[in-house]
Design an enzyme around this catalytic site. Structure first.
Site, short mmCIF file in Angstrom:
data_model
loop_
_atom_site.label_atom_id
_atom_site.label_comp_id
_atom_site.label_asym_id
_atom_site.label_seq_id
_atom_site.Cartn_x
_atom_site.Cartn_y
_atom_site.Cartn_z
N LYS A 22 0.75 -1.23 -0.45
CA LYS A 22 0.40 0.39 -0.03
C LYS A 22 0.80 0.98 0.24
O LYS A 22 0.33 2.40 -1.17
CB LYS A 22 -1.04 0.16 1.02
CG LYS A 22 -1.31 1.75 1.91
CD LYS A 22 -2.76 1.38 2.93
CE LYS A 22 -1.66 1.64 4.21
NZ LYS A 22 -0.93 3.27 4.06
N ASN A 23 2.02 1.35 0.70
CA ASN A 23 2.31 2.32 1.32
C ASN A 23 3.73 2.61 -0.17
O ASN A 23 4.05 3.37 -0.30
CB ASN A 23 3.47 2.86 2.64
CG ASN A 23 2.58 2.85 3.78
OD1 ASN A 23 0.77 3.16 3.52
ND2 ASN A 23 2.46 2.66 4.42
N CYS A 118 -5.74 8.47 8.65
CA CYS A 118 -5.68 8.14 10.22
C CYS A 118 -5.92 9.00 11.24
O CYS A 118 -4.79 9.65 11.74
CB CYS A 118 -4.74 6.51 10.55
SG CYS A 118 -5.56 5.12 9.96
N ARG A 123 -0.52 14.88 12.93
CA ARG A 123 -0.29 15.07 11.40
C ARG A 123 0.72 16.04 10.69
O ARG A 123 -0.62 16.05 9.16
CB ARG A 123 -0.77 13.57 10.94
CG ARG A 123 -0.68 12.45 11.86
CD ARG A 123 -1.42 11.26 10.71
NE ARG A 123 -0.38 10.35 10.74
CZ ARG A 123 -0.70 9.14 9.41
NH1 ARG A 123 -2.40 8.55 9.35
NH2 ARG A 123 0.06 8.72 8.15
N ASP A 306 4.24 0.30 12.22
CA ASP A 306 2.64 0.04 11.85
C ASP A 306 2.57 -1.37 12.00
O ASP A 306 1.31 -2.04 11.54
CB ASP A 306 3.35 0.05 10.04
CG ASP A 306 2.71 1.66 9.55
OD1 ASP A 306 1.80 2.69 10.18
OD2 ASP A 306 2.43 1.92 8.55
N ARG A 398 -8.43 -0.48 4.22
CA ARG A 398 -7.48 0.05 3.25
C ARG A 398 -6.31 0.10 3.30
O ARG A 398 -5.81 0.36 2.43
CB ARG A 398 -7.43 1.94 4.71
CG ARG A 398 -8.68 2.30 5.31
CD ARG A 398 -8.15 3.57 5.43
NE ARG A 398 -6.98 4.12 5.36
CZ ARG A 398 -5.83 4.71 6.33
NH1 ARG A 398 -6.36 5.02 7.52
NH2 ARG A 398 -4.42 5.00 5.43
C1 UD1 Z 1 3.96 7.13 6.27
C2 UD1 Z 1 3.06 5.22 6.05
C3 UD1 Z 1 2.16 5.18 7.69
C4 UD1 Z 1 2.97 5.23 8.84
C5 UD1 Z 1 4.21 5.97 8.60
C6 UD1 Z 1 5.50 6.22 9.54
C7 UD1 Z 1 2.46 5.99 3.77
C8 UD1 Z 1 1.18 6.51 2.76
N1 UD1 Z 1 1.84 6.09 5.01
O1 UD1 Z 1 2.78 7.97 6.54
O2 UD1 Z 1 1.76 4.06 7.11
O3 UD1 Z 1 2.65 4.55 9.49
O4 UD1 Z 1 4.98 6.65 7.28
O5 UD1 Z 1 6.46 5.04 9.11
O6 UD1 Z 1 2.83 5.84 3.39
N2 UD1 Z 1 5.92 14.22 11.04
C9 UD1 Z 1 5.49 16.36 10.90
N3 UD1 Z 1 5.51 16.88 9.54
C10 UD1 Z 1 5.28 16.56 8.40
C11 UD1 Z 1 5.29 15.68 8.14
C12 UD1 Z 1 5.47 14.50 9.33
O7 UD1 Z 1 6.37 17.08 12.48
O8 UD1 Z 1 5.24 17.21 7.78
C13 UD1 Z 1 5.10 13.99 11.38
C14 UD1 Z 1 4.54 12.95 12.15
O9 UD1 Z 1 3.49 13.94 12.59
C15 UD1 Z 1 4.94 11.35 12.46
C16 UD1 Z 1 6.26 11.39 12.07
O10 UD1 Z 1 6.31 12.54 11.35
O11 UD1 Z 1 4.68 11.71 14.36
C17 UD1 Z 1 6.31 10.73 10.92
O12 UD1 Z 1 5.10 10.83 9.72
P1 UD1 Z 1 5.46 10.64 8.34
O13 UD1 Z 1 6.60 9.69 8.15
O14 UD1 Z 1 4.54 12.00 7.75
O15 UD1 Z 1 4.62 9.46 8.15
P2 UD1 Z 1 3.32 9.31 6.50
O16 UD1 Z 1 4.03 9.54 5.64
O17 UD1 Z 1 2.21 10.27 6.79
#
Ligand code: UD1
Length: 419
Positions: A22-23, A118, A123, A306, A398
């Site tokens: 998925k990711n 989620c 986030r 995850d 999902r």
């Molecule tokens: C992706 C995965 C999700 C997984 C996560 C962490 C996909 C579609 N989803 O989500 O399944 O749980 O990685 O391995 O690939 N953060 C910030 N600022 C930002 C972006 C992120 O502070 O601009 C923080 C988030 O709040 C969180 C952490 O960074 O605490 C990790 O988030 P991130 O690695 O961005 O996860 P996703 O890409 O949303």
């Protein structure tokens, strides 16, 4: 709305095939709009999130043909006209925000509803936006929208304060056709990022180092269409590994990449599970006396957040004290109160959960509060005495292809029903 009913206590046996990730597929679908040529994704996972991101792209005139018989997705973005996507769909799925980088790259501007996702933490998207700004885009946020525009994107050095998966991907997509070289430092190292870079490079991009903490993107003039098969889903594989462990069963899992599963293999081995790798398959034997373990979630190659809920479920059935520390998302213990309804003994203290294993979980009506929490509750149901009903199963759909069919194929007493 659907629910899953599990009658626990059955040993699992046989083989299960893992779907593609998925990711990986979500950013790859987003990236396919970069060129305007047709892109094909082979062996794609037929998941709710895939349907949602496809619907988001359809709102900006992308033609997407999803063939669920052959698992093939054809994306034709030659007719994109709108430079705005405002839709409830965007709010529904955070990964929709991944189209932002690709759209700014191709059209120099885009306006998108702020993403949802989620319910596992706040986030934010600040790191994505910082990256776009560093490439020369003017970014503004207001009235529920993010807007970015740039006459020309210019390569730059970008240091991420945290190795965010989504920000790394979005910046990579924004930078592929920028003038000059972009370097992303403290980039996320997840295998799905390497897979996205492989896809982009096969479109004609020039990306070096994806999968490590420093990624170099040398801008190219244009990109072309391509065909790609995403990597296997390491989280789905980890979930079935945990299914074997929680039911103390021995099963074979086909469609794995050992390199991507190292932290999960290490932790389950530490708990006493026996794992043998045979190429792209694994034989996992959980029919053992398992021991409690401590887990701390970390960015890749650390233990994946995850997989935290699923391992929490397993450790509820293992005598002794296990401590789980969640460092990625601040609100990722929502499964705990549901597991308690099944007789689990879990205490949450800030970012840690202290789990005392119990003799037996007992079936109950529980609610999937998010994707992985829902999967974890299904796993608990497999081990519990009596019947477990997991409601709000749309969260699980999902990210898992036919979870109940795959588990039924392994001998579980499980079915899907209408709520
Ligand atoms: C992706 C995965 C999700 C997984 C996560 C962490 C996909 C579609 N989803 O989500 O399944 O749980 O990685 O391995 O690939 N953060 C910030 N600022 C930002 C972006 C992120 O502070 O601009 C923080 C988030 O709040 C969180 C952490 O960074 O605490 C990790 O988030 P991130 O690695 O961005 O996860 P996703 O890409 O949303």
């Amino acid at each position: 709305m659907d629910k899953i009913i599990v009658r626990g206590g059955k040993r699992l046996e046989g083989e299960v095939n893992i779907s593609t990730a998925k990711n990986s597929v979500l950013p790859i679908i987003a990236a396919s709009i970069l060129s305007g040529d047709k892109c094909i994704i082979e062996s794609a996972p037929m998941l709710e999130d895939v349907f949602v991101i496809s619907d988001v792209l359809r709102t900006i005139s992308t033609e997407i043909d999803i063939d669920s018989k052959t698992n093939r997705i054809l994306i034709d973005s030659s007719n994109i006209k709108d430079c705005e996507a405002s839709s409830e769909l965007v709010k529904k799925m955070r990964a929709s925000f991944l189209i932002m980088g690709a759209m700014i790259s191709r059209f120099g501007k885009f306006r998108l509803s702020l993403p949802g996702g989620c319910n596992i933490g706040t986030r934010p998207i600040d790191l994505h936006l910082k990256g776009f700004s560093a490439l020369g885009a003017e970014v503004s946020v207001g009235h529920g929208y993010v807007e970015a525009q740039a006459k020309k994107l210019i390569g730059n050095k970008i240091y991420l304060d945290f190795p965010s998966v989504g920000a790394t991907e979005n910046i990579m997509m924004a930078a592929v056709m920028a003038e000059g070289e972009t370097t992303i430092e403290n980039a996320a190292e997840e295998p799905e990022i390497e897979d996205l870079a492989k896809f982009l490079n096969s479109m004609g991009a020039n990306i070096i180092g994806a999968g490590s903490g420093t990624i170099h993107i040398i801008g190219v003039k244009n990109l072309k269409g391509t065909t790609h098969k995403p990597i296997y889903d390491r989280i789905e594989a980890g979930t079935f590994m945990t299914a074997a462990a929680i039911t103390r069963s021995k099963i074979k899992i086909n469609g794995i990449d050992e390199r991507h599963l190292k932290p999960v293999i290490a932790k389950l081995t530490e708990a006493g599970v026996n794992i043998k790798i045979e190429g792209n398959s694994m034989v996992i034997d959980g029919d053992r006396d398992l021991k409690p373990i401590d887990i701390k979630t970390m960015p890749y190659p650390g233990f994946p957040t995850d997989m935290q809920s699923q391992l929490s479920g397993l450790l509820c059935t293992v005598h002794g004290t296990s401590i789980i520390t969640e460092t990625i998302f601040e609100n990722r213990f929502m499964h705990a109160s549901e597991m308690k309804r099944m007789g689990a003994n879990i205490k949450i203290d800030g970012r840690s959960a202290v789990i005392e294993g119990v003799d037996r979980l007992t079936g109950a009506e529980v609610r999937a509060t998010d994707l992985r929490a829902g999967a974890a509750l299904v796993l608990c149901g497999l081990a519990a005495e009596g019947e477990t009903e997991v409601t709000d199963i749309y969260h699980v759909d999902r990210g898992y292809v036919n979870i109940e069919k795959k588990l039924k194929g392994l001998g579980a007493d499980i079915e899907r029903a209408k709520m």
